[in-house]
Design an enzyme around this catalytic site. Sequence first.
Site, PDB file in Angstrom:
ATOM      1  N   GLU A   1       1.935  -0.181  -4.817  1.00  0.00           N
ATOM      2  CA  GLU A   1       1.087   0.934  -5.223  1.00  0.00           C
ATOM      3  C   GLU A   1       1.941   2.195  -5.148  1.00  0.00           C
ATOM      4  O   GLU A   1       2.340   2.614  -4.069  1.00  0.00           O
ATOM      5  CB  GLU A   1      -0.118   1.058  -4.286  1.00  0.00           C
ATOM      6  CG  GLU A   1      -1.064   2.166  -4.706  1.00  0.00           C
ATOM      7  CD  GLU A   1      -2.065   2.564  -3.620  1.00  0.00           C
ATOM      8  OE1 GLU A   1      -3.107   3.124  -3.967  1.00  0.00           O
ATOM      9  OE2 GLU A   1      -1.792   2.329  -2.425  1.00  0.00           O
TER      10      GLU A   1
ATOM     11  N   ASP B   1       0.826  -1.202   0.000  1.00  0.00           N
ATOM     12  CA  ASP B   1       0.000   0.000   0.000  1.00  0.00           C
ATOM     13  C   ASP B   1       0.869   1.264   0.000  1.00  0.00           C
ATOM     14  O   ASP B   1       1.852   1.337   0.739  1.00  0.00           O
ATOM     15  CB  ASP B   1      -0.846  -0.048   1.278  1.00  0.00           C
ATOM     16  CG  ASP B   1      -1.953   0.973   1.311  1.00  0.00           C
ATOM     17  OD1 ASP B   1      -2.933   0.799   0.592  1.00  0.00           O
ATOM     18  OD2 ASP B   1      -1.832   1.950   2.087  1.00  0.00           O
TER      19      ASP B   1
HETATM   20  C1  GLC Z   1      -4.251   2.971  -0.589  1.00  0.00           C
HETATM   21  C2  GLC Z   1      -5.431   2.040  -0.528  1.00  0.00           C
HETATM   22  C3  GLC Z   1      -6.631   2.790  -0.008  1.00  0.00           C
HETATM   23  C4  GLC Z   1      -6.316   3.253   1.392  1.00  0.00           C
HETATM   24  C5  GLC Z   1      -5.028   4.084   1.406  1.00  0.00           C
HETATM   25  C6  GLC Z   1      -4.524   4.261   2.805  1.00  0.00           C
HETATM   26  O1  GLC Z   1      -4.426   3.965  -1.532  1.00  0.00           O
HETATM   27  O2  GLC Z   1      -5.643   1.458  -1.778  1.00  0.00           O
HETATM   28  O3  GLC Z   1      -7.795   2.011  -0.013  1.00  0.00           O
HETATM   29  O4  GLC Z   1      -7.379   4.013   1.879  1.00  0.00           O
HETATM   30  O5  GLC Z   1      -3.989   3.500   0.677  1.00  0.00           O
HETATM   31  O6  GLC Z   1      -4.041   3.054   3.310  1.00  0.00           O
END
Ligand code: GLC
Length: 552
Positions: free
Chosen positions: A268, A202
């Site tokens: 991500e 994440d």
């Molecule tokens: C990422 C996740 C999202 C979450 C954020 C904070 O973007 O995909 O769902 O709210 O991180 O962890």
Amino acid sequence: MQNSWWRETVVYQIYPRSFFDSNGDGIGDLDGIIAKLDHLADLGVGTIWFSPFYASPQRDVGYDICDYRTVAPEYGDLATVDRLIQAVHARGMKVVMDMVMNHTSDQHPWFVESRSSRDNPKRDWYVWHDGRKPGGKAPPNNWNAMIGGSGWHYDAPTDQWFWTQFLPFQPDLNYRNPEVQAEMLGTLRFWLDRGVDGFRLDIVNALFEDAEFRDNPFAWRLIPSDDDPRMLFQGSDRTLNLPETLAFMKELRRVVDGYPGDRFLVGEVNAPIEMAQAHCCDGHGLNLVFLFRSLKAALKPATIRELVSEYDRLFPDPLIPTWVFGNHDRARRISRLGGDMARARLNAAWQLTARGVPFLYYGEEVGMVQRPIPARDSQDALVLRMQWVPQFVYDAIRSLMGESINRDECRTPMQWDGTATAGFCAQGVKPWLPLPDDLGGRTVADQAGNPDSLLECYRRFLHARRENPALHRGDLALLDAAETGKDVVGWRRTADGQTVVVLLNATNRAHTLRNPAPGGTLVVSTDGRRTDAAAPELVLAPWEGLVVRTAG
Ligand code: GLC
Ligand code: CA
């Protein structure tokens, strides 16, 4: 290395709360997932990524973790996870866990301790700093959180500020502290030891912030995009993509590489595509990064051609791109395509035949659409913190940008059948998020066995991809538009002595072209009734996509 399984797999994302409720509380759970694994095995995906199911106050549906090594009781317990991992493996699939390394919940015992006093041993586990003015009344610097607004929060009892890259209840861990690094790498090992095959990391480009707490620079940009997170006239040079963060990707990689079986990391990284790629550290960092430009890409021949060629160019072997059209944060792809099943079939054909690792989002295979939910009924913390925003603003953003700020709308329960609860939970039980008023046949039961359905189209392409090396490991060469005509996009893929040609008619008109693979064998088509593609002249139906294996 070149043939590692994860390079050739297709990943399916499950949002545990919304997949299947096995015990009648309206909340999906791990036993529910186990009960539905055959659907995924039949579909033909290779890997399942689970959004977080760790202990959590659930203010950000599990992305706010208060214990990385236990399971939220509504989902099950560690023994259930062990059974889940076993059941996935027994069907020849792999398990990817979601790991939120950047921040914890503010209810995590580490943070509770950390904020208890300035000299608590956990104080330095988070990012604390003095305020600027006497009395500490102004934040330490100008840093905005990823979601806009200052990411600094004042803690009166200890008269300091803590930093959050995301929501105010998600304090950032301090990766400059070796204890934090050791603890989090240990957490990865904890799950690797239990048999998981990889992690989705994440907002992993946010791990480190500037050591000197210097201001972020001014930027000429108000609204962010999938390529460029700068916004509200601020760059993110001091808070995202730091050299220390990139270097840490290699540490993470060393941990997974220390295990047998080619385990992997997908990150991500909300950044320009070159910066996302940089997190792969020339093959020594993240194995994969999400590429988000596809989310909003037009389903047009020129756009498809451009994206396929750019992803391919920026991710040459041993790197490999990813194909992402939806996730739990973003508007569902089919809703951007007007809810249209024919376009969705072509989109699937594109995603499953281009070079790269496809990521499917649950429900995509049956064409689940966004379920509009008014802000006042929403559970998404991003919406709750903006309750002063009138509904018409949400509506305007939806119609102007094709985007929804309310993430609940793409997180509604999986649509298994046409009953009142869509087969997600027992009749009479209220699911945690509402279903669409009309399921409109967008369910597994309605579509299974019907060759014209989206579900069967996914199945055909997934099985074709699995059976044909050219489709799961081939290199890619785009066909010239002069060869296919400008309405059709095509590419050739070759591996292990096999060559296939992919042809996508990304328009609503039929199109005739000279067959680039005359005499070839039809591998698969979005048209479940097509039986061959050998003729010297091929007629592609509107929105038809097909794959032909060349003769010889
Ligand atoms: C990422 C996740 C999202 C979450 C954020 C904070 O973007 O995909 O769902 O709210 O991180 O962890
Ligand atoms: Ca349940």
